[in-house]
Design a protein around this motif. Structure first.
Motif, PDB file in Angstrom:
ATOM      1  N   MET A   1      -2.727   6.950  16.682  1.00 49.08           N
ATOM      2  CA  MET A   1      -3.062   7.845  15.572  1.00 49.08           C
ATOM      3  C   MET A   1      -1.851   8.013  14.656  1.00 49.08           C
ATOM      4  N   PRO A   2      -2.075   8.027  13.346  1.00 41.90           N
ATOM      5  CA  PRO A   2      -0.958   8.188  12.421  1.00 41.90           C
ATOM      6  C   PRO A   2      -0.386   9.605  12.489  1.00 41.90           C
ATOM      7  N   THR A   3       0.895   9.705  12.284  1.00 45.59           N
ATOM      8  CA  THR A   3       1.491  11.040  12.203  1.00 45.59           C
ATOM      9  C   THR A   3       1.406  11.533  10.765  1.00 45.59           C
ATOM     10  N   PHE A   4       1.602  12.824  10.591  1.00 37.88           N
ATOM     11  CA  PHE A   4       1.570  13.418   9.251  1.00 37.88           C
ATOM     12  C   PHE A   4       2.667  12.775   8.389  1.00 37.88           C
ATOM     13  N   GLU A   5       3.809  12.467   9.020  1.00 42.84           N
ATOM     14  CA  GLU A   5       4.907  11.834   8.269  1.00 42.84           C
ATOM     15  C   GLU A   5       4.490  10.454   7.754  1.00 42.84           C
ATOM     16  N   GLU A   6       3.796   9.684   8.592  1.00 46.18           N
ATOM     17  CA  GLU A   6       3.335   8.355   8.169  1.00 46.18           C
ATOM     18  C   GLU A   6       2.319   8.469   7.034  1.00 46.18           C
ATOM     19  N   ILE A   7       1.423   9.444   7.166  1.00 42.13           N
ATOM     20  CA  ILE A   7       0.412   9.652   6.119  1.00 42.13           C
ATOM     21  C   ILE A   7       1.101   9.971   4.795  1.00 42.13           C
ATOM     22  N   LYS A   8       2.079  10.852   4.839  1.00 46.22           N
ATOM     23  CA  LYS A   8       2.790  11.241   3.606  1.00 46.22           C
ATOM     24  C   LYS A   8       3.546  10.057   3.014  1.00 46.22           C
ATOM     25  N   ARG A   9       4.103   9.230   3.886  1.00 49.45           N
ATOM     26  CA  ARG A   9       4.843   8.064   3.392  1.00 49.45           C
ATOM     27  C   ARG A   9       3.905   7.099   2.661  1.00 49.45           C
ATOM     28  N   VAL A  10       2.744   6.867   3.249  1.00 44.53           N
ATOM     29  CA  VAL A  10       1.758   5.976   2.603  1.00 44.53           C
ATOM     30  C   VAL A  10       1.331   6.541   1.246  1.00 44.53           C
ATOM     31  N   LEU A  11       0.995   7.820   1.228  1.00 45.55           N
ATOM     32  CA  LEU A  11       0.500   8.430  -0.013  1.00 45.55           C
ATOM     33  C   LEU A  11       1.568   8.412  -1.106  1.00 45.55           C
ATOM     34  N   SER A  12       2.832   8.513  -0.711  1.00 47.02           N
ATOM     35  CA  SER A  12       3.906   8.567  -1.714  1.00 47.02           C
ATOM     36  C   SER A  12       4.116   7.220  -2.399  1.00 47.02           C
TER      37      SER A  12
ATOM     38  N   ARG B   1      -0.592  17.858  -4.589  1.00 47.15           N
ATOM     39  CA  ARG B   1      -0.362  18.630  -3.352  1.00 47.15           C
ATOM     40  C   ARG B   1      -0.444  17.725  -2.127  1.00 47.15           C
ATOM     41  N   ALA B   2      -1.356  16.741  -2.166  1.00 45.30           N
ATOM     42  CA  ALA B   2      -1.522  15.837  -1.025  1.00 45.30           C
ATOM     43  C   ALA B   2      -0.339  14.883  -0.885  1.00 45.30           C
ATOM     44  N   GLY B   3       0.437  14.720  -1.948  1.00 47.39           N
ATOM     45  CA  GLY B   3       1.633  13.890  -1.853  1.00 47.39           C
ATOM     46  C   GLY B   3       1.524  12.506  -2.456  1.00 47.39           C
ATOM     47  N   ILE B   4       0.509  12.296  -3.311  1.00 51.40           N
ATOM     48  CA  ILE B   4       0.406  11.012  -4.020  1.00 51.40           C
ATOM     49  C   ILE B   4       1.673  10.823  -4.860  1.00 51.40           C
ATOM     50  N   GLY B   5       2.217   9.603  -4.845  1.00 53.61           N
ATOM     51  CA  GLY B   5       3.523   9.377  -5.467  1.00 53.61           C
ATOM     52  C   GLY B   5       3.503   9.275  -6.976  1.00 53.61           C
ATOM     53  N   LYS B   6       2.456   8.645  -7.521  1.00 55.86           N
ATOM     54  CA  LYS B   6       2.454   8.384  -8.958  1.00 55.86           C
ATOM     55  C   LYS B   6       1.059   8.545  -9.543  1.00 55.86           C
ATOM     56  N   LEU B   7       1.009   9.256 -10.674  1.00 57.71           N
ATOM     57  CA  LEU B   7      -0.257   9.461 -11.371  1.00 57.71           C
ATOM     58  C   LEU B   7      -0.125   8.955 -12.798  1.00 57.71           C
ATOM     59  N   ILE B   8      -1.120   8.195 -13.240  1.00 55.49           N
ATOM     60  CA  ILE B   8      -1.202   7.791 -14.647  1.00 55.49           C
ATOM     61  C   ILE B   8      -2.392   8.542 -15.244  1.00 55.49           C
ATOM     62  N   ILE B   9      -2.108   9.390 -16.241  1.00 56.39           N
ATOM     63  CA  ILE B   9      -3.129  10.308 -16.757  1.00 56.39           C
ATOM     64  C   ILE B   9      -3.245  10.143 -18.271  1.00 56.39           C
ATOM     65  N   ALA B  10      -4.481  10.059 -18.768  1.00 59.82           N
ATOM     66  CA  ALA B  10      -4.696   9.958 -20.215  1.00 59.82           C
ATOM     67  C   ALA B  10      -5.697  11.003 -20.692  1.00 59.82           C
ATOM     68  N   ASP B  11      -5.347  11.655 -21.798  1.00 58.42           N
ATOM     69  CA  ASP B  11      -6.246  12.611 -22.443  1.00 58.42           C
ATOM     70  C   ASP B  11      -5.728  12.850 -23.856  1.00 58.42           C
ATOM     71  N   PHE B  12      -6.627  13.183 -24.785  1.00 57.38           N
ATOM     72  CA  PHE B  12      -6.218  13.403 -26.176  1.00 57.38           C
ATOM     73  C   PHE B  12      -6.235  14.868 -26.568  1.00 57.38           C
ATOM     74  N   ASP B  13      -6.724  15.731 -25.682  1.00 59.01           N
ATOM     75  CA  ASP B  13      -7.069  17.102 -26.053  1.00 59.01           C
ATOM     76  C   ASP B  13      -5.884  18.062 -25.910  1.00 59.01           C
ATOM     77  N   VAL B  14      -6.059  19.270 -26.471  1.00 56.33           N
ATOM     78  CA  VAL B  14      -5.097  20.362 -26.265  1.00 56.33           C
ATOM     79  C   VAL B  14      -5.776  21.462 -25.461  1.00 56.33           C
ATOM     80  N   VAL B  15      -4.958  22.264 -24.769  1.00 59.48           N
ATOM     81  CA  VAL B  15      -5.484  23.349 -23.938  1.00 59.48           C
ATOM     82  C   VAL B  15      -6.051  24.449 -24.841  1.00 59.48           C
ATOM     83  N   SER B  16      -7.294  24.870 -24.543  1.00 61.71           N
ATOM     84  CA  SER B  16      -7.886  25.976 -25.285  1.00 61.71           C
ATOM     85  C   SER B  16      -8.330  27.060 -24.302  1.00 61.71           C
TER      86      SER B  16
END
Lengths: 202, 70
Positions: free
Chosen positions: A1-12, A34-49
């Motif tokens: 079974m994977p350890t929490f450390e291994e899971i975090k390493r994979v997600l990063s 929060r889950a520990g994903i290492g990189k996010l590519i995000i696109a949006d054109f809007d402003v917060v309202s």
């Protein structure tokens, strides 16, 4: 079974694309950070309202800011090590596949059905093996048990498939959040299941 | 009768033909929604090809109706 450390390493070491930074996208980005994903590519054109604050991961002090900039600040406030590549653009047939060409898993998080269709067609045609996770049907409230994940090969569809946003059926935090968390949960399964020889999908 | 797998569920279509087009499938099933994503055996079929892309017995077909909200 994977350890929490291994899971975090994979997600990063994983890159996730998110098209849209509204009700679905901002919450997918929040929970994946929060889950520990290492990189996010995000696109949006809007402003917060102000009307966004009933469901989107922004704060009153951020009204008027570009969503991708406000979201990046909020994500870095959770985890300063997360890499956020943001694109302040309106997605179209030509730029979608370029912006997200390097992602391991793609999350569709736009509000408009025609844009959902465009994103689905571009990715399923150009990158047929790239996992693509749609949010489809999450307006209103209650009916939590109608929310589900359906897999069609590399295409995953989260939501109830029927609750379209309208004047009488607005998008509200809990159900939008359920859908966003379902999408993020599918991301984790796609990334972790094969490595740890488990099957938690859907 | 033609047996296909439609949206992960076995489906028996009442037809004498050996194959039907996507347009015919949508008509048989009364799918009148505008915004659809259609795949046959994992391959995307765009709207322009609904009249020519064919479905035969044993095919896995997906018809996903996209709706606004997010």
């Amino acid at each position: 079974m994977p350890t929490f450390e291994e899971i975090k390493r994979v997600l990063s070491n994983v890159t996730i694309g998110i098209a849209g930074a509204g009700g679905l996208g901002s919450n997918v980005a929040m929970t994946l950070t929060r889950a520990g994903i290492g990189k996010l590519i995000i696109a949006d054109f809007d402003v917060v309202s102000e009307s966004n604050l009933n469901r989107q991961f922004y704060f009153r002090s951020q009204i008027g800011q570009k969503k991708v900039e406000a979201l990046k600040a909020n994500l870095l406030n959770i985890n300063p090590d997360v890499k956020v590549i943001s694109f302040d653009v309106r997605l179209n047939e030509d730029n979608i596949s370029e912006i997200f060409s390097t992602v391991d898993v793609m999350v569709e998080a736009v509000d408009n059905a025609e844009m959902k269709k465009l994103i689905t067609e571009v990715f399923q045609e150009k990158y047929p093996n790239m996992p693509l996770i749609l949010g489809n049907g999450m307006a209103g409230w209650g009916q939590s048990n109608d929310m589900q994940v359906t897999q069609y090969g590399s295409l995953y569809v989260c939501g109830d498939g029927k609750s379209e946003v309208s004047e009488t059926l607005p998008p509200i935090a809990p159900r939008v959040g359920i859908c966003a968390c379902m999408q993020a949960n599918v991301v984790l399964s796609i990334v972790l299941d094969p490595l740890f020889k488990q099957k938690h999908l859907p | 009768m033609m047996e296909i797998v439609l949206n992960n569920t076995p489906e028996y279509l009442n037809t004498n033909k050996a194959s039907i087009t996507v347009s015919e499938l949508l008509s048989i099933k009364n799918f009148s929604f505008k915004l659809l994503v259609v795949k046959i055996n994992g391959t995307l079929v765009k709207k322009d090809n609904y009249g020519v892309a064919t479905i035969k017995s044993g095919d896995k077909v997906q018809v996903i109706h996209l709706i606004s909200g997010g």
